[in-house]
Design a protein around this motif. Structure first.
Motif, PDB file in Angstrom:
ATOM      1  N   MET A   1      43.385  38.942 -40.818  1.00 22.69           N
ATOM      2  CA  MET A   1      42.381  37.891 -40.733  1.00 22.69           C
ATOM      3  C   MET A   1      42.638  36.819 -41.783  1.00 22.69           C
ATOM      4  N   VAL A   2      42.549  35.551 -41.382  1.00 19.27           N
ATOM      5  CA  VAL A   2      42.720  34.420 -42.285  1.00 19.27           C
ATOM      6  C   VAL A   2      41.342  34.023 -42.804  1.00 19.27           C
ATOM      7  N   ALA A   3      41.173  34.086 -44.126  1.00 15.54           N
ATOM      8  CA  ALA A   3      39.852  33.819 -44.712  1.00 15.54           C
ATOM      9  C   ALA A   3      39.419  32.377 -44.475  1.00 15.54           C
ATOM     10  N   GLU A   4      40.328  31.419 -44.686  1.00 12.78           N
ATOM     11  CA  GLU A   4      40.014  30.007 -44.467  1.00 12.78           C
ATOM     12  C   GLU A   4      41.184  29.346 -43.741  1.00 12.78           C
ATOM     13  N   SER A   5      40.866  28.531 -42.744  1.00 13.67           N
ATOM     14  CA  SER A   5      41.912  27.876 -41.965  1.00 13.67           C
ATOM     15  C   SER A   5      41.456  26.489 -41.532  1.00 13.67           C
ATOM     16  N   THR A   6      42.447  25.662 -41.200  1.00 19.54           N
ATOM     17  CA  THR A   6      42.219  24.304 -40.718  1.00 19.54           C
ATOM     18  C   THR A   6      42.974  24.124 -39.415  1.00 19.54           C
ATOM     19  N   GLY A   7      42.334  23.487 -38.439  1.00 16.10           N
ATOM     20  CA  GLY A   7      42.973  23.292 -37.147  1.00 16.10           C
ATOM     21  C   GLY A   7      42.914  21.848 -36.687  1.00 16.10           C
ATOM     22  N   VAL A   8      43.915  21.473 -35.888  1.00 14.27           N
ATOM     23  CA  VAL A   8      43.980  20.135 -35.306  1.00 14.27           C
ATOM     24  C   VAL A   8      44.532  20.254 -33.884  1.00 14.27           C
ATOM     25  N   GLU A   9      43.896  19.561 -32.951  1.00 15.42           N
ATOM     26  CA  GLU A   9      44.450  19.383 -31.613  1.00 15.42           C
ATOM     27  C   GLU A   9      44.369  17.907 -31.249  1.00 15.42           C
ATOM     28  N   ALA A  10      45.429  17.395 -30.644  1.00 15.56           N
ATOM     29  CA  ALA A  10      45.449  16.004 -30.185  1.00 15.56           C
ATOM     30  C   ALA A  10      46.098  15.950 -28.811  1.00 15.56           C
ATOM     31  N   MET A  11      45.593  15.064 -27.985  1.00 10.54           N
ATOM     32  CA  MET A  11      46.123  14.923 -26.629  1.00 10.54           C
ATOM     33  C   MET A  11      46.039  13.470 -26.195  1.00 10.54           C
ATOM     34  N   VAL A  12      47.123  12.969 -25.576  1.00  7.76           N
ATOM     35  CA  VAL A  12      47.155  11.620 -25.022  1.00  7.76           C
ATOM     36  C   VAL A  12      47.778  11.704 -23.636  1.00  7.76           C
ATOM     37  N   THR A  13      47.116  11.126 -22.646  1.00 13.06           N
ATOM     38  CA  THR A  13      47.687  11.033 -21.310  1.00 13.06           C
ATOM     39  C   THR A  13      47.547   9.603 -20.804  1.00 13.06           C
ATOM     40  N   TYR A  14      48.455   9.229 -19.925  1.00 11.77           N
ATOM     41  CA  TYR A  14      48.344   7.929 -19.250  1.00 11.77           C
ATOM     42  C   TYR A  14      48.743   8.126 -17.798  1.00 11.77           C
ATOM     43  N   ARG A  15      47.825   7.813 -16.901  1.00 12.72           N
ATOM     44  CA  ARG A  15      48.097   7.922 -15.467  1.00 12.72           C
ATOM     45  C   ARG A  15      48.262   6.529 -14.882  1.00 12.72           C
TER      46      ARG A  15
END
Length: 374
Positions: free
Chosen positions: A289-303
């Motif tokens: 188990m990780v006591a403290e963590s940081t997360g990031v998600e990014a998404m770019v789409t072009y239709r």
């Protein structure tokens, strides 16, 4: 009046790239719809080629008009394995199933019942998207990869913590102008044997016992196709092991913020980013188990107007405990929409992960697939 799932499916409506449904029955009081999609991918990773399931699912939505503007509704959704589930490749966080479902051809994804009103909102009970997923789900929309950075799918599908597809949850949703509010509580006690859920953990009797949890999320629509969100989820957890000689009570917390531009699935630009901070929520490659963590998600789409779509993004979750653990990768892809029902796609995952001890754990993957929505 057309019956509605009032605010209950906010997260799904905001984040699914292929919302569609087939009306099976409708009269002046009741309706029944069939939805979902079938998909498969050809995956190439470090000399291992295989055909994998493409997160296929099927669902039924029932609704019935009541008196005084109220409606009753229910939804049941199952994950469907078009190919073998016994794969060593885990392509994204959402492909993880709950405990005991890895070999099932059909396994439960969602199942809830509720009632709602356009003014007073809705109340639902069952297995449903967690409140915080209204915030974290805006980047979980790639066809193959993604869903690993924001903490939605910890320990399977996020059912134990309530951050993903929350189990045994009661939820209230309502909209006040441009503000959407979601509040959730789980009344449950789930025992999670880590050596069955997480790879690389030593063979012992270490268990997590998840008790009641709660979550809240606020999302607000701004001008110029912008929206912002903030959410919080907390679960009480007890860690036990060595024949219960070791016992520790902890709070599993996840805090998330998001910014979104555009409308997913439509022509033009869609962009979203999610940032999270968590305590006692993530696990490293050793099963610790990780006591403290940081997360990031990014998404770019072009239709484009010719129905060609390009995609790019980034997923990362890293330990703040002073070690080198980080699960991180970039995604680049392309898709072609023959119609609203059928598309082909390809995505490439460039892995930049590092283990607890600083060694590299890269696993680049190329996937080519197809999806049929109904």
């Amino acid at each position: 009046m057309k019956l509605k799932l009032i605010a209950t499916s906010t997260a799904i409506a905001l984040t699914s790239p292929s919302i569609s449904a087939m009306e099976l029955f409708k009269d002046d009081k009741s309706s029944l719809e069939l939805g979902g999609f079938f998909g498969a991918n050809y995956v190439m990773a470090d000399g291992t080629d295989e055909v994998s399931n493409g997160n296929s699912r099927i669902n039924f939505t029932f609704s019935h008009q009541l008196n005084n503007g109220w409606s009753a509704f229910a939804k049941a959704e199952w994950a469907v394995s078009l190919v073998s589930n016994n794969s060593d490749l885990v392509l994204n966080g959402d492909s993880n199933l709950a405990q005991g479902e890895a070999s099932d051809t059909l396994s439960s994804r969602l199942g809830f019942v509720g009632m709602g009103h356009e003014k007073w909102g809705s109340v639902t009970l069952g297995k449903q998207w967690g409140s915080i997923y209204n915030v974290t789900g805006v980047t979980d929309n790639f066809y193959v990869f993604g869903g690993d950075g924001a903490g939605s799918f910890a320990l399977g599908d996020g059912g134990y913590t309530g951050a993903g597809r929350a189990e045994q949850a009661i939820q209230y949703n309502n909209s006040f102008g441009n503000l959407n509010v979601s509040v959730q509580m789980q009344g449950t006690e789930e025992v999670v044997p880590l050596n069955e859920l997480l790879p690389g953990i030593p063979d012992n009797d270490l268990e997590l016992i998840y008790d009641n949890s709660y979550g809240v999320a606020l999302t607000y629509a701004l001008p110029f196709s912008l929206s912002v969100g903030v959410g919080y989820n907390e679960a009480s957890v007890e860690m036990t092991g060595l024949n219960s000689l070791i016992s520790e009570e902890l709070d599993d917390t996840l805090t998330a913020v998001s910014v979104t531009y555009g409308t997913l699935g439509q022509q033009g630009l869609y962009a979203a980013v999610v940032a999270t901070e968590a305590e006692n929520h993530e696990f490293n490659e050793q099963g610790d188990m990780v006591a403290e963590s940081t997360g990031v998600e990014a998404m770019v789409t072009y239709r484009f107007a010719n129905d060609l779509e390009i995609l790019g993004g980034y997923n990362s979750v890293s330990s703040d405990d002073g070690d080198d653990y980080e699960k991180a990768y970039m995604v680049a892809g392309v898709a072609y929409h023959f119609s609203d029902k059928f598309r082909i796609h390809s995505e490439y995952k460039l892995d930049e992960s590092t283990n607890f001890d600083g060694t590299e754990n890269d696993d680049d993957i190329l996937a080519i697939g197809a999806r049929f929505s109904f």
